[in-house]
Motif scaffolding. Structure first.
Motif, PDB file in Angstrom:
ATOM      1  N   VAL A 115       0.857  -1.182   0.000  1.00  0.00           N
ATOM      2  CA  VAL A 115       0.000   0.000   0.000  1.00  0.00           C
ATOM      3  C   VAL A 115       0.892   1.229   0.000  1.00  0.00           C
ATOM      4  CG1 VAL A 115      -1.762   1.281   1.275  1.00  0.00           C
ATOM      5  CG2 VAL A 115      -1.809  -1.219   1.268  1.00  0.00           C
ATOM      6  N   VAL A 119      -0.887   8.107  -0.438  1.00  0.00           N
ATOM      7  CA  VAL A 119      -0.969   9.173  -1.431  1.00  0.00           C
ATOM      8  C   VAL A 119      -1.478  10.494  -0.840  1.00  0.00           C
ATOM      9  CG1 VAL A 119      -1.212   7.643  -3.414  1.00  0.00           C
ATOM     10  CG2 VAL A 119      -3.250   8.384  -2.190  1.00  0.00           C
ATOM     11  N   LEU A 172      -4.605   8.161   3.348  1.00  0.00           N
ATOM     12  CA  LEU A 172      -5.225   7.445   2.244  1.00  0.00           C
ATOM     13  C   LEU A 172      -4.127   6.804   1.422  1.00  0.00           C
ATOM     14  CD1 LEU A 172      -7.771   6.894   0.457  1.00  0.00           C
ATOM     15  CD2 LEU A 172      -7.164   8.968  -0.764  1.00  0.00           C
ATOM     16  N   GLY A 173      -4.304   5.523   1.116  1.00  0.00           N
ATOM     17  CA  GLY A 173      -3.310   4.822   0.318  1.00  0.00           C
ATOM     18  C   GLY A 173      -3.982   3.999  -0.756  1.00  0.00           C
ATOM     19  N   TYR A 174      -3.196   3.623  -1.755  1.00  0.00           N
ATOM     20  CA  TYR A 174      -3.736   2.740  -2.784  1.00  0.00           C
ATOM     21  C   TYR A 174      -2.926   1.451  -2.788  1.00  0.00           C
ATOM     22  CZ  TYR A 174       0.066   3.933  -6.015  1.00  0.00           C
ATOM     23  OH  TYR A 174       1.288   4.089  -6.600  1.00  0.00           O
ATOM     24  N   VAL A 175      -3.599   0.371  -3.131  1.00  0.00           N
ATOM     25  CA  VAL A 175      -2.941  -0.929  -3.182  1.00  0.00           C
ATOM     26  C   VAL A 175      -2.169  -0.997  -4.487  1.00  0.00           C
ATOM     27  CG1 VAL A 175      -3.277  -3.422  -3.166  1.00  0.00           C
ATOM     28  CG2 VAL A 175      -4.760  -1.954  -1.770  1.00  0.00           C
ATOM     29  N   ALA A 176      -0.841  -1.011  -4.372  1.00  0.00           N
ATOM     30  CA  ALA A 176       0.010  -0.994  -5.561  1.00  0.00           C
ATOM     31  C   ALA A 176       0.241  -2.395  -6.103  1.00  0.00           C
ATOM     32  CB  ALA A 176       1.345  -0.335  -5.235  1.00  0.00           C
TER      33      ALA A 176
END
Length: 85
Positions: free
Chosen positions: A35, A38, A46-50
């Motif tokens: 994760v 961002v 807040l994060g995104y699953v990379a």
């Protein structure tokens, strides 16, 4: 954020419990995915699953993968105007 999380930090989502028994006895931690943070605020991040091998679910453990004391600036978008004739 107040807990020190910064934009650009990467966390590993790990499974450390048996999905059937919900016990952590005799279970080797297994990486589920990564994760990337961002956006941060005072109380939340807040994060995104990379990357992911398994779904990262609510309640999973996130461990700091690496720290970026001074993350690079976000990339700027380039805009190009085209005239149609």
């Amino acid at each position: 954020s107040d807990d020190g999380v910064k934009d650009g930090q990467v966390f590993r989502g790990v499974r450390d419990k048996d999905p059937l028994t919900e016990s952590d006895a005799d279970v080797e931690p297994d990486q589920k995915g990564e994760v990337t943070v961002v956006l941060t605020s005072k109380t939340a991040s807040l994060g995104y699953v990379a990357k992911t091998k398994m779904p990262i679910l609510l309640g999973d453990t996130l461990l700091a993968n690496q720290l970026f004391p001074n993350p690079p600036p976000r990339p700027k978008r380039e805009v190009q105007t085209l005239l149609l004739q």
